[in-house]
Motif scaffolding. Sequence first.
Motif, PDB file in Angstrom:
ATOM      1  N   LEU A  88       0.825  -1.200   0.000  1.00  0.00           N
ATOM      2  CA  LEU A  88       0.000   0.000   0.000  1.00  0.00           C
ATOM      3  C   LEU A  88       0.864   1.256   0.000  1.00  0.00           C
ATOM      4  CD1 LEU A  88      -2.814   1.258   0.164  1.00  0.00           C
ATOM      5  CD2 LEU A  88      -2.671   1.044   2.659  1.00  0.00           C
ATOM      6  N   ARG A  89       1.942   1.242   0.784  1.00  0.00           N
ATOM      7  CA  ARG A  89       2.861   2.386   0.826  1.00  0.00           C
ATOM      8  C   ARG A  89       3.483   2.607  -0.551  1.00  0.00           C
ATOM      9  NH1 ARG A  89       6.320   0.430   4.139  1.00  0.00           N
ATOM     10  NH2 ARG A  89       5.016   0.763   5.960  1.00  0.00           N
ATOM     11  N   ASP A  90       3.917   1.511  -1.186  1.00  0.00           N
ATOM     12  CA  ASP A  90       4.499   1.616  -2.525  1.00  0.00           C
ATOM     13  C   ASP A  90       3.471   2.139  -3.524  1.00  0.00           C
ATOM     14  OD1 ASP A  90       6.859   0.673  -1.511  1.00  0.00           O
ATOM     15  OD2 ASP A  90       6.559  -1.399  -2.216  1.00  0.00           O
ATOM     16  N   ALA A  91       2.231   1.647  -3.420  1.00  0.00           N
ATOM     17  CA  ALA A  91       1.189   2.089  -4.343  1.00  0.00           C
ATOM     18  C   ALA A  91       0.877   3.574  -4.133  1.00  0.00           C
ATOM     19  CB  ALA A  91      -0.075   1.254  -4.152  1.00  0.00           C
ATOM     20  N   ARG A  92       0.842   4.030  -2.892  1.00  0.00           N
ATOM     21  CA  ARG A  92       0.589   5.454  -2.627  1.00  0.00           C
ATOM     22  C   ARG A  92       1.731   6.323  -3.159  1.00  0.00           C
ATOM     23  NH1 ARG A  92      -1.728   5.261   3.576  1.00  0.00           N
ATOM     24  NH2 ARG A  92      -3.824   4.541   3.013  1.00  0.00           N
ATOM     25  N   ARG A  93       2.952   5.878  -2.976  1.00  0.00           N
ATOM     26  CA  ARG A  93       4.094   6.643  -3.487  1.00  0.00           C
ATOM     27  C   ARG A  93       4.042   6.703  -5.013  1.00  0.00           C
ATOM     28  NH1 ARG A  93       8.385   4.188  -0.981  1.00  0.00           N
ATOM     29  NH2 ARG A  93       8.223   2.670  -2.368  1.00  0.00           N
ATOM     30  N   GLU A  94       3.725   5.571  -5.632  1.00  0.00           N
ATOM     31  CA  GLU A  94       3.638   5.546  -7.087  1.00  0.00           C
ATOM     32  C   GLU A  94       2.501   6.434  -7.576  1.00  0.00           C
ATOM     33  OE1 GLU A  94       2.774   2.295 -10.595  1.00  0.00           O
ATOM     34  OE2 GLU A  94       3.660   1.616  -8.723  1.00  0.00           O
ATOM     35  N   ALA A  95       1.340   6.398  -6.851  1.00  0.00           N
ATOM     36  CA  ALA A  95       0.220   7.262  -7.244  1.00  0.00           C
ATOM     37  C   ALA A  95       0.603   8.731  -7.088  1.00  0.00           C
ATOM     38  CB  ALA A  95      -1.002   6.937  -6.393  1.00  0.00           C
ATOM     39  N   GLU A  96       1.335   9.069  -6.040  1.00  0.00           N
ATOM     40  CA  GLU A  96       1.772  10.455  -5.839  1.00  0.00           C
ATOM     41  C   GLU A  96       2.740  10.878  -6.933  1.00  0.00           C
ATOM     42  OE1 GLU A  96       1.635  14.069  -4.253  1.00  0.00           O
ATOM     43  OE2 GLU A  96       0.453  12.383  -3.536  1.00  0.00           O
ATOM     44  N   GLU A  97       3.643   9.972  -7.304  1.00  0.00           N
ATOM     45  CA  GLU A  97       4.576  10.273  -8.394  1.00  0.00           C
ATOM     46  C   GLU A  97       3.818  10.494  -9.699  1.00  0.00           C
ATOM     47  OE1 GLU A  97       7.333   7.062  -8.487  1.00  0.00           O
ATOM     48  OE2 GLU A  97       8.329   7.681  -6.632  1.00  0.00           O
ATOM     49  N   LEU A  98       2.808   9.661  -9.968  1.00  0.00           N
ATOM     50  CA  LEU A  98       2.016   9.822 -11.192  1.00  0.00           C
ATOM     51  C   LEU A  98       1.242  11.132 -11.181  1.00  0.00           C
ATOM     52  CD1 LEU A  98       0.693   6.202 -11.792  1.00  0.00           C
ATOM     53  CD2 LEU A  98       2.367   7.466 -13.156  1.00  0.00           C
ATOM     54  N   ARG A  99       0.685  11.514 -10.011  1.00  0.00           N
ATOM     55  CA  ARG A  99      -0.031  12.794  -9.919  1.00  0.00           C
ATOM     56  C   ARG A  99       0.912  13.957 -10.193  1.00  0.00           C
ATOM     57  NH1 ARG A  99      -2.384  10.992  -4.701  1.00  0.00           N
ATOM     58  NH2 ARG A  99      -4.252   9.866  -5.283  1.00  0.00           N
ATOM     59  N   ILE A 102       1.622  14.021 -13.862  1.00  0.00           N
ATOM     60  CA  ILE A 102       0.472  14.536 -14.619  1.00  0.00           C
ATOM     61  C   ILE A 102       0.362  16.044 -14.452  1.00  0.00           C
ATOM     62  CG2 ILE A 102      -2.059  14.545 -14.740  1.00  0.00           C
ATOM     63  CD1 ILE A 102      -1.922  11.533 -14.109  1.00  0.00           C
ATOM     64  N   GLU A 103       0.566  16.549 -13.239  1.00  0.00           N
ATOM     65  CA  GLU A 103       0.495  17.994 -13.007  1.00  0.00           C
ATOM     66  C   GLU A 103       1.577  18.722 -13.788  1.00  0.00           C
ATOM     67  OE1 GLU A 103       0.594  18.845  -8.826  1.00  0.00           O
ATOM     68  OE2 GLU A 103      -1.319  17.833  -8.441  1.00  0.00           O
ATOM     69  N   ARG A 104       2.799  18.193 -13.833  1.00  0.00           N
ATOM     70  CA  ARG A 104       3.871  18.817 -14.590  1.00  0.00           C
ATOM     71  C   ARG A 104       3.555  18.823 -16.080  1.00  0.00           C
ATOM     72  NH1 ARG A 104       8.733  15.478 -12.956  1.00  0.00           N
ATOM     73  NH2 ARG A 104       7.195  14.307 -11.852  1.00  0.00           N
ATOM     74  N   MET A 105       2.967  17.724 -16.538  1.00  0.00           N
ATOM     75  CA  MET A 105       2.613  17.644 -17.957  1.00  0.00           C
ATOM     76  C   MET A 105       1.533  18.644 -18.305  1.00  0.00           C
ATOM     77  SD  MET A 105       4.669  15.648 -19.230  1.00  0.00           S
ATOM     78  CE  MET A 105       4.206  14.914 -20.741  1.00  0.00           C
ATOM     79  N   GLN A 106       0.548  18.825 -17.387  1.00  0.00           N
ATOM     80  CA  GLN A 106      -0.524  19.784 -17.650  1.00  0.00           C
ATOM     81  C   GLN A 106       0.024  21.212 -17.621  1.00  0.00           C
ATOM     82  OE1 GLN A 106      -3.586  18.987 -14.788  1.00  0.00           O
ATOM     83  NE2 GLN A 106      -4.479  17.329 -16.016  1.00  0.00           N
ATOM     84  N   LYS A 107       0.973  21.508 -16.752  1.00  0.00           N
ATOM     85  CA  LYS A 107       1.564  22.859 -16.712  1.00  0.00           C
ATOM     86  C   LYS A 107       2.345  23.126 -17.946  1.00  0.00           C
ATOM     87  CE  LYS A 107       1.787  23.380 -11.744  1.00  0.00           C
ATOM     88  NZ  LYS A 107       2.630  23.528 -10.550  1.00  0.00           N
TER      89      LYS A 107
END
Length: 110
Positions: A88-99, A102-107
Amino acid sequence: MNRPEFIFATALILLVFFFLGWFASWLIHRLTRVSQADMGELEQMAQALHEAEETRDRAVAYAESREAELTNHLSQTEAELRAAMDGLRDARREAEELRDHIERMQKRIE
């Protein structure tokens, strides 16, 4: 009282006390003697006690084996929980990295 009379009186008194002691001993023995019914009851009580001890020993052995089994199960469950929490910790870190990605790509697009 001359000497032979004194010896005879002393011997007679000792003989009387000897017979009184013997009679008291016999009477106490008669009154405190254990009957066959009492012996049978004692035998039954001894058998019941033996069976109760065996039952207790079996119950203790079962409780110890059950405790070992539950301790083993608890250890396995804790290991599974740690693995799930790590995942779960790994999945949350990966989800945070993806967010963040995505935010950098949108900017960049804006």
